[in-house]
Design an enzyme around this catalytic site. Structure first.
Site, PDB file in Angstrom:
ATOM      1  N   HIS A 306      -2.069   2.145 -17.961  1.00 30.64           N
ATOM      2  CA  HIS A 306      -1.659   3.175 -18.904  1.00 30.64           C
ATOM      3  C   HIS A 306      -2.652   3.680 -19.875  1.00 30.64           C
ATOM      4  O   HIS A 306      -3.331   2.745 -20.247  1.00 30.64           O
ATOM      5  CB  HIS A 306      -0.674   2.116 -19.925  1.00 30.64           C
ATOM      6  CG  HIS A 306       0.750   3.336 -21.343  1.00 30.64           C
ATOM      7  ND1 HIS A 306      -0.751   3.633 -22.228  1.00 30.64           N
ATOM      8  CD2 HIS A 306       1.579   3.150 -20.834  1.00 30.64           C
ATOM      9  CE1 HIS A 306       0.907   4.147 -23.367  1.00 30.64           C
ATOM     10  NE2 HIS A 306       1.921   4.356 -21.752  1.00 30.64           N
ATOM     11  N   ASP A 364       7.569   1.848 -16.672  1.00 30.34           N
ATOM     12  CA  ASP A 364       8.543   2.376 -15.672  1.00 30.34           C
ATOM     13  C   ASP A 364       8.347   1.151 -14.491  1.00 30.34           C
ATOM     14  O   ASP A 364       8.763   0.858 -13.557  1.00 30.34           O
ATOM     15  CB  ASP A 364       7.317   3.036 -15.447  1.00 30.34           C
ATOM     16  CG  ASP A 364       7.368   4.272 -16.272  1.00 30.34           C
ATOM     17  OD1 ASP A 364       6.295   5.115 -16.837  1.00 30.34           O
ATOM     18  OD2 ASP A 364       8.795   4.797 -16.541  1.00 30.34           O
TER      19      ASP A 364
HETATM   20  C1  SDX Z   1       4.699   6.963 -18.649  1.00 30.59           C
HETATM   21  O1  SDX Z   1       1.279   8.257 -22.292  1.00 30.59           O
HETATM   22  C2  SDX Z   1       2.261   7.903 -22.604  1.00 30.59           C
HETATM   23  O2  SDX Z   1       2.698   6.640 -23.693  1.00 30.59           O
HETATM   24  C3  SDX Z   1       3.669   7.986 -21.524  1.00 30.59           C
HETATM   25  C4  SDX Z   1       4.425   6.472 -21.641  1.00 30.59           C
HETATM   26  C5  SDX Z   1       5.596   6.836 -22.022  1.00 30.59           C
HETATM   27  O3  SDX Z   1       6.205   6.579 -22.904  1.00 30.59           O
HETATM   28  O4  SDX Z   1       5.761   7.643 -22.970  1.00 30.59           O
HETATM   29  O5  SDX Z   1       4.246   5.275 -21.609  1.00 30.59           O
HETATM   30  C6  SDX Z   1       5.163   6.850 -19.897  1.00 30.59           C
HETATM   31  O6  SDX Z   1       4.061   7.989 -18.112  1.00 30.59           O
HETATM   32  C7  SDX Z   1       4.059   4.883 -18.597  1.00 30.59           C
HETATM   33  C8  SDX Z   1       2.543   5.733 -17.304  1.00 30.59           C
HETATM   34  C9  SDX Z   1       3.795   5.237 -15.838  1.00 30.59           C
HETATM   35  N1  SDX Z   1       2.773   5.800 -15.275  1.00 30.59           N
HETATM   36  C10 SDX Z   1       2.717   4.405 -13.163  1.00 30.59           C
HETATM   37  O7  SDX Z   1       2.908   3.853 -13.823  1.00 30.59           O
HETATM   38  C11 SDX Z   1       1.843   5.776 -12.472  1.00 30.59           C
HETATM   39  C12 SDX Z   1       0.211   4.672 -11.958  1.00 30.59           C
HETATM   40  N2  SDX Z   1      -0.482   4.878 -13.290  1.00 30.59           N
HETATM   41  C13 SDX Z   1      -1.914   5.262 -13.426  1.00 30.59           C
HETATM   42  O8  SDX Z   1      -1.415   6.915 -13.011  1.00 30.59           O
HETATM   43  C14 SDX Z   1      -2.684   5.577 -14.868  1.00 30.59           C
HETATM   44  O9  SDX Z   1      -2.799   3.943 -15.246  1.00 30.59           O
HETATM   45  C15 SDX Z   1      -1.995   5.939 -15.736  1.00 30.59           C
HETATM   46  C16 SDX Z   1      -2.235   7.819 -15.589  1.00 30.59           C
HETATM   47  C17 SDX Z   1      -1.159   5.702 -16.652  1.00 30.59           C
HETATM   48  C18 SDX Z   1      -3.029   5.914 -16.871  1.00 30.59           C
HETATM   49  O10 SDX Z   1      -3.988   6.839 -16.400  1.00 30.59           O
HETATM   50  P1  SDX Z   1      -5.277   7.172 -17.550  1.00 30.59           P
HETATM   51  O11 SDX Z   1      -5.715   6.503 -18.313  1.00 30.59           O
HETATM   52  O12 SDX Z   1      -5.722   8.452 -17.178  1.00 30.59           O
HETATM   53  O13 SDX Z   1      -6.666   6.318 -16.391  1.00 30.59           O
HETATM   54  P2  SDX Z   1      -7.773   6.652 -14.866  1.00 30.59           P
HETATM   55  O14 SDX Z   1      -6.742   7.367 -14.412  1.00 30.59           O
HETATM   56  O15 SDX Z   1      -9.269   6.945 -15.821  1.00 30.59           O
HETATM   57  O16 SDX Z   1      -7.318   5.092 -14.793  1.00 30.59           O
HETATM   58  C19 SDX Z   1      -9.199   4.163 -15.335  1.00 30.59           C
HETATM   59  C20 SDX Z   1      -9.083   3.745 -13.774  1.00 30.59           C
HETATM   60  C21 SDX Z   1      -9.064   4.301 -12.304  1.00 30.59           C
HETATM   61  O17 SDX Z   1     -10.685   4.012 -11.766  1.00 30.59           O
HETATM   62  P3  SDX Z   1     -11.894   4.898 -12.400  1.00 30.59           P
HETATM   63  O18 SDX Z   1     -12.198   5.800 -11.951  1.00 30.59           O
HETATM   64  O19 SDX Z   1     -12.598   3.316 -13.357  1.00 30.59           O
HETATM   65  O20 SDX Z   1     -13.192   2.747 -11.127  1.00 30.59           O
HETATM   66  O21 SDX Z   1      -8.540   2.734 -13.478  1.00 30.59           O
HETATM   67  C22 SDX Z   1      -7.698   2.676 -12.018  1.00 30.59           C
HETATM   68  C23 SDX Z   1      -8.205   4.650 -12.580  1.00 30.59           C
HETATM   69  O22 SDX Z   1      -8.335   4.653 -10.794  1.00 30.59           O
HETATM   70  N3  SDX Z   1      -6.007   2.631 -12.089  1.00 30.59           N
HETATM   71  C24 SDX Z   1      -5.611   2.504 -10.983  1.00 30.59           C
HETATM   72  C25 SDX Z   1      -4.208   2.972 -11.765  1.00 30.59           C
HETATM   73  N4  SDX Z   1      -4.297   3.169 -12.744  1.00 30.59           N
HETATM   74  C26 SDX Z   1      -5.609   3.515 -13.093  1.00 30.59           C
HETATM   75  N5  SDX Z   1      -5.765   1.882  -9.998  1.00 30.59           N
HETATM   76  C27 SDX Z   1      -4.786   1.298  -9.336  1.00 30.59           C
HETATM   77  N6  SDX Z   1      -3.345   1.645  -9.790  1.00 30.59           N
HETATM   78  C28 SDX Z   1      -3.135   1.956 -10.982  1.00 30.59           C
HETATM   79  N7  SDX Z   1      -1.682   2.277 -11.460  1.00 30.59           N
END
Ligand code: SDX
Length: 429
Positions: A306, A364
């Site tokens: 998140h 989720d």
């Molecule tokens: C919702 O914003 C809100 O409040 C949203 C929400 C709401 O109520 O409105 O809470 C609802 O959207 C919840 C989130 C649902 N999405 C997912 O579950 C999809 C999987 N999660 C990711 O795509 C990600 O965690 C996000 C999009 C939720 C957050 O992404 P960020 O904050 O932009 O973080 P990032 O992509 O920069 O990741 C940071 C690091 C990365 O690695 P590095 O590049 O630093 O090496 O963490 C890794 C990412 O690769 N990473 C993951 C991961 N999520 C982040 N690695 C594996 N699996 C994951 N799920």
């Protein structure tokens, strides 16, 4: 920083920027005058360090795993209240008295029917259209049916439009589901509470009486509370930006619905369940954990991570409890997807990669298992998220419209394209 200002040194200039304190949480540095004083913009494409507005609706402490709606902890609202009470709180800022709650329930209930011609509007969609495509279209189409509540400068029309959306979006969602399965639409029944009414509109058929299961209705009502609002997430920011141009409220909520659909946002509940089905068994988990950690593999654990929560999403804990409640009520003793989810969570929470990146289950991760057990197809999961989030979008839109300092949102950019050059006739290219 000195006192209530922060000083920026930009080249040979020193610029003072005011610091604004909130009631809780991080203060902000007001950079509105930065460009005028330095000729430079700030740069923060994912808004990781940018506050887009001032708000009094929802507060999240990502490190502590805290979520407050108008100051009330989500755990207490989910435990003690119902979804319409949360709607009232988000819209008006205070918990309703018994009289206010009764009046609000009455008004919402009597706005649940949609214009009869919307049923014909649905006929234009393919039966196999994704229900979110139908929702984006039909919510936007509400501005074609409810012209008398599109003047955003009129507080009365703003209130009517807000009531209409909280009341009618569930009806449209149920119609989207019925249309996808080729069953007749079911009209709302005013004698039922909000969520029982929604379940009946989804699952009743003309051939027999539909009996609402109170345990499932209470569970879904709680799920709606958990999804109602969440500060300036992507879809809410979309609604605010659309609303800042003066677009009508139905169009703004349709824009928010479109944004919610993405798998990185509200579409993650559908993607998370598909991921659990793809993993299939507990034995396959290590392979997928390795894929999630592999920089060269685009696979991510859906339902994990998140932008704000760097601790356990408080909603996920309540969601997990609700999942067990629903599966017990339905007599589902050993759901293989739940076994995979619980084991996947256990492994991930002990894995260095997830610990270091502070990746925890979010709302989720468990919702899909619960909704599937209730009888909803995967394609309806994000629709249910949109049903619940409609009130949050409206509350945030209303707050923005009523903010006297509100102006159209218009970000700038870092331009790295071609400097000016002259046109060359095609014969000389
Ligand atoms: C919702 O914003 C809100 O409040 C949203 C929400 C709401 O109520 O409105 O809470 C609802 O959207 C919840 C989130 C649902 N999405 C997912 O579950 C999809 C999987 N999660 C990711 O795509 C990600 O965690 C996000 C999009 C939720 C957050 O992404 P960020 O904050 O932009 O973080 P990032 O992509 O920069 O990741 C940071 C690091 C990365 O690695 P590095 O590049 O630093 O090496 O963490 C890794 C990412 O690769 N990473 C993951 C991961 N999520 C982040 N690695 C594996 N699996 C994951 N799920």
């Amino acid at each position: 920083m000195s006192g209530n200002t922060s000083q920026f040194k930009v080249g040979d200039k020193t610029v003072d920027m005011a610091i604004k304190e909130g009631s809780v949480g991080p203060a902000v540095i007001d950079i509105a005058k930065l460009y005028a004083q330095t000729g430079m913009f700030t740069y923060d494409p994912g808004f990781t360090s940018t506050a887009s507005c001032e708000s009094q609706i929802t507060y999240i402490d990502g490190d502590a795993g805290v979520l407050l709606y108008r100051g009330y902890p989500i755990e207490q609202l989910a435990e003690h209240g119902d979804f319409l009470e949360t709607c009232y709180l988000l819209l008006y800022g205070e918990l309703p008295t018994a009289a206010q709650k009764a009046d609000f329930d009455y008004r919402i209930t009597r706005h649940t029917m949609v214009h009869e011609q919307m049923a014909r509007f649905f006929q234009g969609f393919r039966r196999d259209a994704h229900p979110m495509a139908v929702m984006v279209g039909s919510i936007g189409a509400m501005s074609a049916f409810y012209h008398d509540s599109t003047d955003i400068s009129d507080p009365h029309q703003r209130m009517i439009a807000s009531m209409r959306m909280v009341a009618k979006v569930p009806t449209l969602a149920a119609m989207a589901y019925k249309y996808s399965v080729g069953q007749p639409f079911v009209y709302p029944l005013n004698s039922l509470d909000y969520t029982s009414n929604f379940l009946r509109m989804c699952f009743a058929v003309p051939a027999e009486e539909y009996k609402v299961n109170p345990v499932l209705s209470r569970a879904l009502d709680r799920i709606f509370i958990l999804h109602a609002d969440h500060e300036q997430n992507a879809s809410t920011s979309t609604v605010r930006l659309a609303g800042s141009s003066g677009a009508n409220p139905f169009a703004c909520i349709a824009a928010g619905t479109a944004c919610l659909w993405g798998p990185a946002h509200g579409g993650a509940n559908e993607a998370a369940l598909k991921m659990l089905e793809e993993i299939g068994t507990v034995e396959n988990i290590p392979k997928y954990i390795a894929k999630a950690k592999d920089k060269n593999d685009p696979f991510r654990l859906m339902g994990f991570g998140h932008r704000v929560y760097k601790n356990y999403d408080p909603r996920a804990k309540i969601m997990q409890k609700t999942t067990h409640e629903v599966l017990n009520e339905l007599g589902i003793k050993d759901d293989p997807l739940l076994d995979v989810a619980i084991e996947l969570e256990r492994i991930a929470l002990h894995d260095e990669y997830f610990i270091e990146k502070k990746l925890y289950p979010n709302i989720d991760f468990y919702s899909g298992i619960t909704l599937k057990a209730m009888g909803f197809p995967t394609s309806m999961f994000t629709v249910l998220f949109a049903v619940a989030r409609t009130v949050g979008w409206i509350a945030q839109w209303k707050e923005m419209i009523e903010d006297p300092s509100q102006k159209i949102g218009r970000p700038r950019q870092l331009y790295t394209g071609s400097p000016q050059r002259d046109y060359t006739p095609i014969g000389r290219r």
